[in-house]
Design a protein around this motif. Structure first.
Motif, short mmCIF file in Angstrom:
data_model
loop_
_atom_site.label_atom_id
_atom_site.label_comp_id
_atom_site.label_asym_id
_atom_site.label_seq_id
_atom_site.Cartn_x
_atom_site.Cartn_y
_atom_site.Cartn_z
N UNK A 11 0.82 -1.21 0.00
CA UNK A 11 0.00 0.00 0.00
C UNK A 11 0.85 1.25 0.00
N UNK A 12 0.29 2.32 -0.50
CA UNK A 12 0.93 3.64 -0.42
C UNK A 12 0.94 4.07 1.04
N UNK A 13 1.79 5.07 1.41
CA UNK A 13 1.88 5.51 2.81
C UNK A 13 0.52 5.82 3.43
N UNK A 14 -0.37 6.48 2.70
CA UNK A 14 -1.67 6.80 3.31
C UNK A 14 -2.71 5.69 3.10
N UNK A 15 -2.27 4.56 2.59
CA UNK A 15 -3.10 3.36 2.50
C UNK A 15 -4.14 3.37 1.38
N UNK A 16 -4.28 4.48 0.65
CA UNK A 16 -5.40 4.58 -0.29
C UNK A 16 -5.11 3.93 -1.64
N UNK A 17 -3.81 3.67 -1.92
CA UNK A 17 -3.45 3.11 -3.22
C UNK A 17 -2.86 1.71 -3.02
N UNK A 18 -3.43 0.72 -3.68
CA UNK A 18 -2.87 -0.63 -3.66
C UNK A 18 -1.80 -0.71 -4.73
N UNK A 19 -0.62 -1.20 -4.35
CA UNK A 19 0.50 -1.31 -5.30
C UNK A 19 0.75 -2.79 -5.57
N UNK A 20 0.54 -3.22 -6.81
CA UNK A 20 0.74 -4.61 -7.20
C UNK A 20 2.03 -4.69 -8.02
N UNK A 21 2.98 -5.49 -7.54
CA UNK A 21 4.29 -5.58 -8.20
C UNK A 21 4.48 -6.96 -8.81
N UNK A 22 4.64 -7.02 -10.12
CA UNK A 22 4.90 -8.30 -10.80
C UNK A 22 6.25 -8.81 -10.30
N UNK A 23 6.28 -10.07 -9.91
CA UNK A 23 7.45 -10.56 -9.17
C UNK A 23 7.98 -11.89 -9.72
N UNK A 24 8.43 -11.84 -11.00
CA UNK A 24 9.16 -12.97 -11.59
C UNK A 24 10.45 -12.40 -12.17
N UNK A 25 11.28 -11.82 -11.31
CA UNK A 25 12.42 -11.04 -11.82
C UNK A 25 13.34 -11.85 -12.72
N UNK A 26 13.55 -13.13 -12.40
CA UNK A 26 14.50 -13.92 -13.20
C UNK A 26 14.01 -14.13 -14.62
N UNK A 27 12.71 -14.12 -14.83
CA UNK A 27 12.14 -14.29 -16.18
C UNK A 27 11.68 -12.94 -16.74
N UNK A 28 12.22 -11.86 -16.17
CA UNK A 28 11.84 -10.51 -16.60
C UNK A 28 10.32 -10.32 -16.61
N UNK A 29 9.69 -10.91 -15.59
CA UNK A 29 8.23 -10.79 -15.41
C UNK A 29 7.43 -11.32 -16.60
N UNK A 30 7.97 -12.34 -17.27
CA UNK A 30 7.19 -12.99 -18.34
C UNK A 30 5.84 -13.40 -17.75
#
Ligand code: HXC
Length: 261
Positions: A11-30
């Motif tokens: 979440x953002x500091x004030x909690x209002x924004x959900x942050x979704x991070x693609x997390x397959x770094x080794x496959x460059x997020x294929x």
């Protein structure tokens, strides 16, 4: 490890924004099917959570996403992909009602470029690389890379990208209208996207949802129907407390407090 989520949620500091991070770094997020399923699940969760008012999707510094997963696709046969509607779940993003801001650094290739274009608003940095390299793999784009791309940058440039696989950088993407803003090297693209999300989050949710719905309708409806839909949505907002609050606050020279109704 294999138990690591393919999409991280914060979440953002004030909690209002959900942050979704693609997390397959080794496959460059294929964008494998499991990754896309997790992304859809996180998006649905954020859409239903009243504390979330905007969503940011990002990848790593090196790659937003280097495309659909080529290793997953390479041995597939027509009958199988057709019967199972392979990649059909990618269109679920269209049903998310809250605004989604994409934060793109590094590669946004093939399906990665198409995922980015299916979001509502895009922020990239100058290290961003957009391309539709499917032609180099013996296929064509399959999730908006011929349709949304043409709408955004026009036929001539879309043909150039789709038929030659030409890569463009973030500044060019901004100049061509593929992204909303390209930030400079000294700026953090995720922070910028979160700022945009927080700005959206500071407004009333009903009007924000209507704004997103109306702009998206313009991509699908003939002008007279689009204008009618826009006017009806506009008129319907006069049934909300937020319209009374927003206009009342202006007249009284104070800050509005949104009730989201
Ligand atoms: C599967 C991928 C991948 C992909 C990268 N990797 N892209 N795996 N699918 N799309 C893997 C590599 O195989 C490699 O795995 C690891 O990620 C690191 O990639 P490298 O190639 O070693 O990195 P680099 O030399 O820096 O080159 C980066 C790159 C290159 C230029 C982005 O990886 C590349 O060209 N990727 C493919 C881009 C592409 O064609 N995308 C379109 C896909 S088709 P190992 O195990 O070797 O370390 C598509 C259709 C969409 O998206 C249809 C939607 C409906």
């Amino acid at each position: 490890t294999s138990t690591e989520p393919l999409v991280l949620s914060s979440r953002s500091p004030n909690n209002s924004v959900a942050i979704l991070t693609l997390n397959r770094p080794k496959a460059l997020n294929a964008l494998s099917s499991p990754l896309f399923d997790q992304l859809n699940a996180e998006l649905e969760k954020a859409d239903e959570d009243d504390s979330v008012r905007a969503i940011v999707i990002t990848g790593s510094e090196k790659a937003f996403a280097a495309g659909a997963d080529i290793k997953e696709m390479k041995d597939k046969e027509f009958a199988e992909v057709y019967k199972r509607n392979f990649l059909g779940t990618w269109t679920k993003i269209k049903d998310i009602r809250k605004p989604i801001v994409g934060a793109v650094s590094g590669f946004a290739l093939g399906g990665g470029c198409e995922l980015a274009m299916s979001l509502d608003l895009l922020i990239c940095n100058s290290r961003a690389v957009f391309a539709q390299p499917e032609i180099t793999l013996g296929i064509i784009p399959g999730a908006g890379g011929t349709q949304r791309l043409t709408g955004l940058i026009g036929k001539a440039r879309a043909m150039d990208m789709v038929l030659t696989g030409r890569k463009i950088d973030g500044k060019t993407a901004e100049a061509w209208g593929l992204v909303s803003r390209c930030v400079g090297d000294e700026e953090n693209v995720v922070e910028e996207a979160v700022k945009v999300g927080e700005t959206i989050a500071s407004f009333g949710r009903v009007a924000v949802q209507a704004g997103k719905e109306a702009v998206n309708a313009s991509l699908e409806l003939p002008l007279d129907q689009g204008l009618r839909l826009e006017r009806r949505l506009f008129q319907s907002l006069f049934a909300t407390q937020d319209q009374k609050e927003g206009m009342g606050a202006f007249a009284e020279k104070r800050k509005p407090t949104w009730g989201d109704k």
